[in-house]
Motif scaffolding. Structure first.
Motif, PDB file in Angstrom:
ATOM      1  N   UNK A   1       0.476  -0.882  -0.025  1.00 33.39           N
ATOM      2  CA  UNK A   1       0.234   0.128  -0.522  1.00 33.39           C
ATOM      3  C   UNK A   1       0.581   0.955  -0.034  1.00 33.39           C
ATOM      4  N   UNK A   2       0.663   2.278  -0.773  1.00 33.93           N
ATOM      5  CA  UNK A   2       1.200   3.510  -0.891  1.00 33.93           C
ATOM      6  C   UNK A   2       0.293   4.687  -0.565  1.00 33.93           C
ATOM      7  N   UNK A   3       1.023   6.155  -0.313  1.00 34.46           N
ATOM      8  CA  UNK A   3       0.596   7.201   0.052  1.00 34.46           C
ATOM      9  C   UNK A   3       0.568   8.054  -0.662  1.00 34.46           C
ATOM     10  N   UNK A   4       0.101   8.670  -1.004  1.00 34.73           N
ATOM     11  CA  UNK A   4      -0.175   9.907  -1.819  1.00 34.73           C
ATOM     12  C   UNK A   4       0.248  11.597  -1.256  1.00 34.73           C
ATOM     13  N   UNK A   5       0.726  12.099  -1.337  1.00 36.69           N
ATOM     14  CA  UNK A   5       0.959  13.605  -0.913  1.00 36.69           C
ATOM     15  C   UNK A   5      -0.334  14.276  -1.611  1.00 36.69           C
ATOM     16  N   UNK A   6      -1.525  15.209  -1.212  1.00 30.78           N
ATOM     17  CA  UNK A   6      -2.206  15.641  -2.145  1.00 30.78           C
ATOM     18  C   UNK A   6      -2.062  17.034  -1.831  1.00 30.78           C
ATOM     19  N   UNK A   7      -2.002  18.335  -3.266  1.00 33.70           N
ATOM     20  CA  UNK A   7      -1.875  20.135  -1.986  1.00 33.70           C
ATOM     21  C   UNK A   7      -3.323  20.051  -2.688  1.00 33.70           C
ATOM     22  N   UNK A   8      -4.302  21.032  -1.902  1.00 32.14           N
ATOM     23  CA  UNK A   8      -5.039  21.579  -2.116  1.00 32.14           C
ATOM     24  C   UNK A   8      -5.189  23.067  -2.189  1.00 32.14           C
TER      25      UNK A   8
ATOM     26  N   UNK B   1      -7.301  14.740  -8.407  1.00 29.71           N
ATOM     27  CA  UNK B   1      -6.349  14.545  -9.917  1.00 29.71           C
ATOM     28  C   UNK B   1      -6.037  15.890 -10.080  1.00 29.71           C
ATOM     29  N   UNK B   2      -4.722  16.278 -10.730  1.00 24.34           N
ATOM     30  CA  UNK B   2      -4.336  17.594 -10.839  1.00 24.34           C
ATOM     31  C   UNK B   2      -5.624  18.410 -11.303  1.00 24.34           C
ATOM     32  N   UNK B   3      -6.437  19.330 -10.838  1.00 22.94           N
ATOM     33  CA  UNK B   3      -7.670  20.319 -11.911  1.00 22.94           C
ATOM     34  C   UNK B   3      -9.189  19.895 -11.151  1.00 22.94           C
ATOM     35  N   UNK B   4      -8.996  18.766  -9.757  1.00 24.93           N
ATOM     36  CA  UNK B   4     -10.352  18.170  -9.619  1.00 24.93           C
ATOM     37  C   UNK B   4     -10.350  19.618  -8.264  1.00 24.93           C
TER      38      UNK B   4
ATOM     39  N   UNK C   1      -8.471  23.707  -4.613  1.00 28.95           N
ATOM     40  CA  UNK C   1      -8.481  22.552  -6.413  1.00 28.95           C
ATOM     41  C   UNK C   1      -7.203  21.736  -5.864  1.00 28.95           C
ATOM     42  N   UNK C   2      -7.084  20.767  -6.968  1.00 29.87           N
ATOM     43  CA  UNK C   2      -6.302  20.347  -6.585  1.00 29.87           C
ATOM     44  C   UNK C   2      -4.636  20.508  -7.311  1.00 29.87           C
ATOM     45  N   UNK C   3      -3.624  20.675  -6.902  1.00 29.43           N
ATOM     46  CA  UNK C   3      -2.900  21.132  -8.008  1.00 29.43           C
ATOM     47  C   UNK C   3      -1.505  20.079  -7.837  1.00 29.43           C
TER      48      UNK C   3
END
Length: 124
Positions: A1-8, A98-101, A116-118
């Motif tokens: 399992x991998x984690x993601x870093x999400x910047x909004x 996803x970028x742009x969402x 906005x997800x960047x």
């Protein structure tokens, strides 16, 4: 399992003081995602302690918390012992990261604001 870093980052929010958005306000979220970019509920259950959030803004110190879930409701929790600081995220389990969402988060003043997800990258 991998984690993601999400910047909004704060998107345009007409009718608020952020009508033009603000790239210096937002959230950095660490969470597991499915191949489609949705929150991976099964992986979250196994890695709950690693699922964190950081709220940032130029006029305040960063605030660290965790991604939390009660039933089908996802939220950002900054103090486990106090539910008054929770920030609900509108239909977070249905959002595609996803970028742009766009994602709507209810801030500490009870206002729903759009972000906005960047950026979406594997977490280090």
């Amino acid at each position: 399992m991998s984690l993601s870093r999400i910047v909004m980052r704060l998107a345009r929010n007409p009718g608020t003081e952020f009508a033009g958005g603000d790239d210096h306000r937002g959230y950095s979220l660490t969470a597991p995602l499915t191949a489609d970019g949705l929150l991976d509920e099964a992986a979250y259950a196994k890695a709950r302690d690693a699922c964190t959030v950081r709220r940032f803004a130029p006029d305040e110190d960063p605030v660290d918390g965790r991604l939390a879930r009660k039933g089908q409701r996802w939220f950002f929790d900054y103090d486990e012992g106090d539910s008054a600081d929770d920030e609900p995220v509108y239909r977070l389990g249905d959002h595609r990261f996803a970028v742009g969402e766009y994602v709507t988060i209810t801030d500490e003043d009870g206002r729903p604001l759009t972000y906005k997800v960047v950026e979406v990258q594997p977490a280090a």
